[in-house]
Design a protein around this motif. Structure first.
Motif, PDB file in Angstrom:
ATOM      1  N   ALA A  94     -42.673  23.399   2.282  1.00 28.64           N
ATOM      2  CA  ALA A  94     -41.413  23.253   3.002  1.00 28.64           C
ATOM      3  C   ALA A  94     -40.417  24.305   2.514  1.00 28.64           C
ATOM      4  N   THR A  95     -39.433  24.603   3.344  1.00 25.89           N
ATOM      5  CA  THR A  95     -38.350  25.507   2.973  1.00 25.89           C
ATOM      6  C   THR A  95     -37.153  24.676   2.537  1.00 25.89           C
ATOM      7  N   LEU A  96     -36.541  25.040   1.420  1.00 25.86           N
ATOM      8  CA  LEU A  96     -35.336  24.345   0.973  1.00 25.86           C
ATOM      9  C   LEU A  96     -34.175  24.769   1.865  1.00 25.86           C
ATOM     10  N   HIS A  97     -33.697  23.827   2.658  1.00 26.27           N
ATOM     11  CA  HIS A  97     -32.599  24.114   3.591  1.00 26.27           C
ATOM     12  C   HIS A  97     -31.236  23.908   2.936  1.00 26.27           C
ATOM     13  N   ALA A  98     -31.126  22.910   2.049  1.00 20.52           N
ATOM     14  CA  ALA A  98     -29.849  22.653   1.386  1.00 20.52           C
ATOM     15  C   ALA A  98     -30.064  21.976   0.043  1.00 20.52           C
ATOM     16  N   SER A  99     -29.240  22.368  -0.916  1.00 25.64           N
ATOM     17  CA  SER A  99     -29.195  21.735  -2.236  1.00 25.64           C
ATOM     18  C   SER A  99     -27.822  21.095  -2.374  1.00 25.64           C
ATOM     19  N   ILE A 100     -27.797  19.769  -2.563  1.00 25.07           N
ATOM     20  CA  ILE A 100     -26.532  19.035  -2.612  1.00 25.07           C
ATOM     21  C   ILE A 100     -26.364  18.411  -3.994  1.00 25.07           C
ATOM     22  N   SER A 101     -25.267  18.762  -4.657  1.00 26.80           N
ATOM     23  CA  SER A 101     -24.943  18.198  -5.960  1.00 26.80           C
ATOM     24  C   SER A 101     -23.880  17.120  -5.775  1.00 26.80           C
ATOM     25  N   CYS A 102     -24.090  15.944  -6.359  1.00 29.49           N
ATOM     26  CA  CYS A 102     -23.164  14.825  -6.219  1.00 29.49           C
ATOM     27  C   CYS A 102     -22.437  14.583  -7.538  1.00 29.49           C
ATOM     28  N   LYS A 103     -21.115  14.677  -7.510  1.00 34.13           N
ATOM     29  CA  LYS A 103     -20.289  14.476  -8.698  1.00 34.13           C
ATOM     30  C   LYS A 103     -19.242  13.414  -8.382  1.00 34.13           C
ATOM     31  N   TRP A 104     -19.495  12.183  -8.834  1.00 39.58           N
ATOM     32  CA  TRP A 104     -18.567  11.089  -8.540  1.00 39.58           C
ATOM     33  C   TRP A 104     -17.167  11.438  -9.028  1.00 39.58           C
ATOM     34  N   THR A 105     -17.067  11.999 -10.223  1.00 38.60           N
ATOM     35  CA  THR A 105     -15.792  12.509 -10.734  1.00 38.60           C
ATOM     36  C   THR A 105     -16.037  13.869 -11.379  1.00 38.60           C
ATOM     37  N   LEU A 106     -14.940  14.539 -11.738  1.00 37.18           N
ATOM     38  CA  LEU A 106     -15.037  15.880 -12.335  1.00 37.18           C
ATOM     39  C   LEU A 106     -14.271  15.923 -13.649  1.00 37.18           C
ATOM     40  N   ARG A 107     -14.621  14.999 -14.547  1.00 34.34           N
ATOM     41  CA  ARG A 107     -13.867  14.901 -15.784  1.00 34.34           C
ATOM     42  C   ARG A 107     -14.639  15.362 -17.019  1.00 34.34           C
ATOM     43  N   SER A 108     -15.626  16.196 -16.838  1.00 35.30           N
ATOM     44  CA  SER A 108     -16.330  16.735 -17.998  1.00 35.30           C
ATOM     45  C   SER A 108     -16.897  18.097 -17.645  1.00 35.30           C
ATOM     46  N   ASP A 109     -17.259  18.829 -18.682  1.00 39.27           N
ATOM     47  CA  ASP A 109     -17.834  20.152 -18.470  1.00 39.27           C
ATOM     48  C   ASP A 109     -19.159  20.071 -17.719  1.00 39.27           C
ATOM     49  N   ARG A 110     -19.797  18.881 -17.752  1.00 34.61           N
ATOM     50  CA  ARG A 110     -21.072  18.735 -17.069  1.00 34.61           C
ATOM     51  C   ARG A 110     -20.942  18.953 -15.568  1.00 34.61           C
ATOM     52  N   ALA A 111     -19.740  18.707 -15.035  1.00 36.70           N
ATOM     53  CA  ALA A 111     -19.528  18.920 -13.600  1.00 36.70           C
ATOM     54  C   ALA A 111     -19.704  20.387 -13.237  1.00 36.70           C
ATOM     55  N   GLN A 112     -19.463  21.272 -14.207  1.00 38.29           N
ATOM     56  CA  GLN A 112     -19.567  22.693 -13.945  1.00 38.29           C
ATOM     57  C   GLN A 112     -21.013  23.159 -13.818  1.00 38.29           C
ATOM     58  N   ASN A 113     -21.970  22.280 -14.140  1.00 41.63           N
ATOM     59  CA  ASN A 113     -23.354  22.716 -13.989  1.00 41.63           C
ATOM     60  C   ASN A 113     -23.717  22.951 -12.531  1.00 41.63           C
ATOM     61  N   ALA A 114     -22.891  22.443 -11.609  1.00 39.58           N
ATOM     62  CA  ALA A 114     -23.100  22.732 -10.190  1.00 39.58           C
ATOM     63  C   ALA A 114     -22.966  24.225  -9.925  1.00 39.58           C
ATOM     64  N   ARG A 115     -22.053  24.870 -10.644  1.00 37.51           N
ATOM     65  CA  ARG A 115     -21.894  26.330 -10.500  1.00 37.51           C
ATOM     66  C   ARG A 115     -23.122  27.073 -11.001  1.00 37.51           C
ATOM     67  N   SER A 116     -23.589  26.717 -12.202  1.00 40.72           N
ATOM     68  CA  SER A 116     -24.741  27.423 -12.770  1.00 40.72           C
ATOM     69  C   SER A 116     -25.991  27.174 -11.944  1.00 40.72           C
ATOM     70  N   GLU A 117     -26.137  25.949 -11.421  1.00 35.38           N
ATOM     71  CA  GLU A 117     -27.281  25.675 -10.553  1.00 35.38           C
ATOM     72  C   GLU A 117     -27.217  26.530  -9.294  1.00 35.38           C
ATOM     73  N   GLY A 118     -26.018  26.639  -8.723  1.00 40.61           N
ATOM     74  CA  GLY A 118     -25.860  27.461  -7.527  1.00 40.61           C
ATOM     75  C   GLY A 118     -26.207  28.911  -7.773  1.00 40.61           C
ATOM     76  N   LEU A 119     -25.723  29.443  -8.890  1.00 44.82           N
ATOM     77  CA  LEU A 119     -26.011  30.840  -9.223  1.00 44.82           C
ATOM     78  C   LEU A 119     -27.504  31.062  -9.422  1.00 44.82           C
TER      79      LEU A 119
END
Length: 282
Positions: free
Chosen positions: A174-199
């Motif tokens: 299959a082809t990956l059409h979309a990658s969706i990251s779910c962050k209920w809140t953004l109160r820790s540095d862990r939320a920034q892993n969405a950026r590194s995953e995207g890159l």
């Protein structure tokens, strides 16, 4: 009798599900997506919650439980809406939670990379593990048979289009059409892993770049901005209740944060959850 739009109905049901257990209010009056140590966070979250409907009074769920439940609710919303938009994006699509990206055509070579790294400690040290990405939600498109491709006319045969990933005759992944990251809140540095995953999705692909998006329930615009502002790593951040968030800021006279919110919206960095299904069919 006025007929309710399907996406409006889906948005309302999405909020209703959140109110069923994830988005609650504590006995002290703090919503579960608020930072109880921050007065503005609690005030904004309460104003959003009041607009969405009556909330249960309940203890806040543990972080991992809330995160996993939020992913499930978001996946259900995307799956249900995507199904209604097949006329805009034909194809054999699926929406599921998680999974390593090497299972998809653009990233299949990462399996070989991991095997090499496991066999050689020096290579493993040099490579690191940033490429080992497991998105919270994935939207995938299965390859099509020649019978489907040739439905309107004889478009392909054994002599042409022998490398394209869309033909199941060429490859089965299959082809990956979309990658969706779910962050209920953004109160820790862990939320920034969405950026590194995207890159890393950008850098490590061989083929089409998937949509890379984030869904959040964070009530504070300054914290949303820490992820939403800037370009190149994620397509856009989607808020669970953008309209209600803006109303809350307006009603409370928070002009500075309202300006920041509008900057993100006008700069195409922040949208409402109801925008996501239509953006995904582009």
């Amino acid at each position: 009798m006025t007929v309710e739009a399907k996406l409006t109905e889906a948005r309302r049901e999405f909020h209703s599900t959140l109110l069923g257990g994830i988005l609650t209010r504590s006995a002290s009056g703090a919503p579960s997506n608020a930072d109880k140590s921050s007065r503005p966070s609690v005030a904004i979250a309460n104003a959003i919650l009041d607009q969405l409907g009556p909330a249960q009074t309940a203890p806040k769920l543990p972080g991992q439980t809330a995160g996993a439940d939020f992913e499930t609710v978001c996946a259900t919303f995307v799956r249900m809406c995507f199904e209604k938009l097949r006329h805009l994006r034909p194809g054999n699509f699926s929406v599921s939670k998680g999974g390593w990206i090497a299972q998809f055509d653009q990233y299949a070579h990462l399996d070989d990379l991991e095997a090499i790294a496991k066999a050689n400690r020096e290579i493993a040290t040099a490579l690191g593990s940033d490429y080992l990405i497991k998105p919270d939600i994935v939207v995938a498109r299965q390859p099509e048979t020649d019978d489907v491709i040739n439905t309107p006319a004889l478009l392909v045969d054994e002599t042409t289009a022998r490398l394209t990933s869309l033909r199941s005759e060429n490859q089965a992944l299959a082809t990956l059409h979309a990658s969706i990251s779910c962050k209920w809140t953004l109160r820790s540095d862990r939320a920034q892993n969405a950026r590194s995953e995207g890159l890393n999705l950008v850098r490590n692909r061989k083929g089409r770049l998937p949509h890379v998006v984030v869904i959040t329930g964070e009530p504070t615009p300054t914290r949303i901005a820490s992820l939403a502002l800037g370009t190149g790593d994620i397509d856009c951040v989607y808020h669970i209740a953008l309209y209600e968030l803006r109303n809350a800021l307006e009603d409370q006279g928070r002009e500075e944060t309202l300006e920041l919110l509008d900057t993100m919206v006008e700069g195409k960095r922040l949208r409402d959850i109801s925008d996501l299904p239509l953006d995904l069919v582009i």
